[in-house]
Structures are given as structure tokens and as C-alpha cells.
Design an enzyme around this catalytic site. Structure first.
Site, PDB file in Angstrom:
ATOM      1  N   GLU A 126       0.827  -1.212   0.000  1.00  9.65           N
ATOM      2  CA  GLU A 126       0.000   0.000   0.000  1.00  9.65           C
ATOM      3  C   GLU A 126       0.858   1.258   0.000  1.00  9.65           C
ATOM      4  O   GLU A 126       1.567   1.530   0.966  1.00  9.65           O
ATOM      5  CB  GLU A 126      -0.909   0.015   1.228  1.00  9.65           C
ATOM      6  N   GLU A 223     -12.768   2.797   4.374  1.00 14.94           N
ATOM      7  CA  GLU A 223     -11.825   3.093   5.453  1.00 14.94           C
ATOM      8  C   GLU A 223     -11.814   4.589   5.734  1.00 14.94           C
ATOM      9  O   GLU A 223     -10.887   5.310   5.384  1.00 14.94           O
ATOM     10  CB  GLU A 223     -10.415   2.595   5.095  1.00 14.94           C
TER      11      GLU A 223
END
Length: 248
Positions: A126, A223
Site C-alpha cells: 500500500e 476506510e
């Protein structure tokens, strides 16, 4: 924590993801997710010592043995929860040599990919905006794409978080197309503030259209920090009906 599975199900979610499940008893998590009839899509590898400032171990030289222990622990939780993806946070490099940190990351990720391949689990890397996590090793899409290519394993992909990509890339739509088939999972939040869609500048309609265009059909994780009660922040589930059919 154990109540959140049923709360997610009641809000309309079939899938959930858990950032760090390791402080909870695995048997309790399995029972809660089974009772709520939810599936756990993804968990993160143990990140090191969060209280001491760790934000991942993947690119941290000198802690390769600790990374392997983290992979072993994640295997137990991944198997029990039935996840299909693991996120391996790169952390803050412990050496001024970027090449050394990159070599460590490649070595660690090959080990993780080979280990989780036996379980048919994909490993994600990520890229994270340095404005959000100063000193983070993987800070832009190009670096993430180069790392995935260098690892050279079929079960390595990019966790493409619209919140971070909006801040580090010139064009979110162009970034989606640049990453293409390397995108293995998507998360989202608006910018700035990391709140729900509609509270900032991100063009979610264009971003989701670009994801459809490249053929992405995987999970999208909400998120974000809701500006009020979580249930009241879920209007985006109706705005994006193509994704809301199987929300994550």
C-alpha cells in the site's frame, strides 16, 4: 470489537476487513463473524510495535526475523478467518539507503507471497501519503508498481487507497489506469479529513468508473472516519449502486 460484525451486517455489508485482529482471540472472532454471516476479506500483517511508532516491517532492515514471525502469526489468523488478502505495510525505512530498504522489502515480500500462495491468499502493498504518515517508505504509485514488478510473484498486488492516491498522484483516474491489473484491493475516504464520500474533493463517480473500465471487480473498503454516527454516513452506498450490491 466482536459486536462490529453484526453491526456491519445490519448496515448492509456482506464483507468486512480488520486492520489488526491480533489482540483478539481468534476463536472469538471466528464465532462472531460466523454468527453475523459476514466474510473477512483482508487483514494486515502485524505492523511491529505501534506504540513505539512502527507502521509496518516490510522495508525495515534488521528486522527480517520479526517480519517472518509476523507472517507466521498472520497465517493462523488468515486461515481461521478465511481471508483472501493480506496487507503488508512497508513501514519507515531504518536505513538512509533507499536501495537497501528496497532490497529488504523485495526479500520479505517474496517470502510472504510464497507463504500465502499455499493458502491461495494475495499479498498487498500500500502506497501511503507522506503527509499522513511521515517517513513511510512506499509513498507513491510508481514506487508501488516498481516494487510489485521487482517482487515478481503472481499473488502480489497493490492496495489502491483513493484517500492516499488523491494526495500523491496528479490525477486519480490516470492513477487507476496506470496501476491497472496490479490493483488487488481498493479502499476509500474523502480528502481532506478522511471522512465519508461527499465531504471533500474526491470525484468518486469518476474513480469508480475508471475502476470498472480496467475490469476491477474486487472489494472496496470504506476506510474512513465518519463525521457522525456510522450508519448516517452510508449514503454513498446508494450513490454507487454498482458497488453497493456487494459492499465491502
Amino acid at each position: 470489537m466482536l459486536d462490529r460484525f453484526a453491526a456491519a451486517r445490519a448496515a448492509g455489508f456482506d464483507w468486512v476487513e480488520i486492520q489488526f485482529p491480533y489482540q483478539f482471540d481468534l476463536a472469538d472472532l471466528i464465532a462472531a463473524k460466523t454468527e453475523a454471516r459476514t466474510e473477512v476479506v483482508m487483514i494486515n500483517l502485524p505492523p511491529g510495535d505501534l506504540a513505539a511508532g512502527d507502521v509496518g516491517l516490510t522495508a525495515v532492515a534488521g528486522r527480517e526475523a520479526e517480519y517472518r514471525v509476523a507472517v507466521e502469526l498472520a497465517c493462523d489468523y488468515a486461515a481461521g478467518l478465511g481471508v483472501s488478502k493480506i496487507n503488508s505495510l512497508s513501514g519507515r525505512a531504518s536505513t538512509p539507503s533507499r536501495q537497501e530498504a528496497l532490497d529488504v522489502a523485495i526479500h520479505n515480500l517474496r517470502h510472504a507471497a510464497d507463504t500465502f500462495a499455499k493458502m491461495e491468499i494475495d499479498v498487498m502493498v500500500e502506497p501511503v501519503s507522506p503527509a499522513v504518515v511521515p517517513g513511510f517508505f512506499l509513498t507513491d504509485l510508481r514506487s508501488a508498481c516498481e516494487l510489485v514488478a521487482a517482487v515478481d510473484r503472481p499473488n502480489i498486488g497493490i492496495l489502491f487507497d483513493l484517500f492516499h492516491m488523491q494526495q500523491t498522484e496528479a490525477s486519480l483516474v490516470a492513477a487507476v489506469k496506470q496501476a491497472g491489473a496490479a490493483i488487488g484491493h481498493v479502499q476509500f475516504a474523502d480528502v481532506p479529513g478522511r471522512h465519508e464520500p461527499g465531504t471533500g474533493e474526491v470525484d468518486f463517480d469518476a474513480a469508480f468508473a475508471a475502476l470498472r473500465e480496467i475490469g476491477f471487480t474486487g472489494g472496496v473498503g470504506a476506510e474512513y472516519n465518519a463525521t457522525g454516527p456510522t450508519e448516517e454516513s452510508l449514503a454513498w452506498m446508494q450513490r454507487f449502486p454498482g458497488w453497493a450490491e456487494e459492499p465491502a
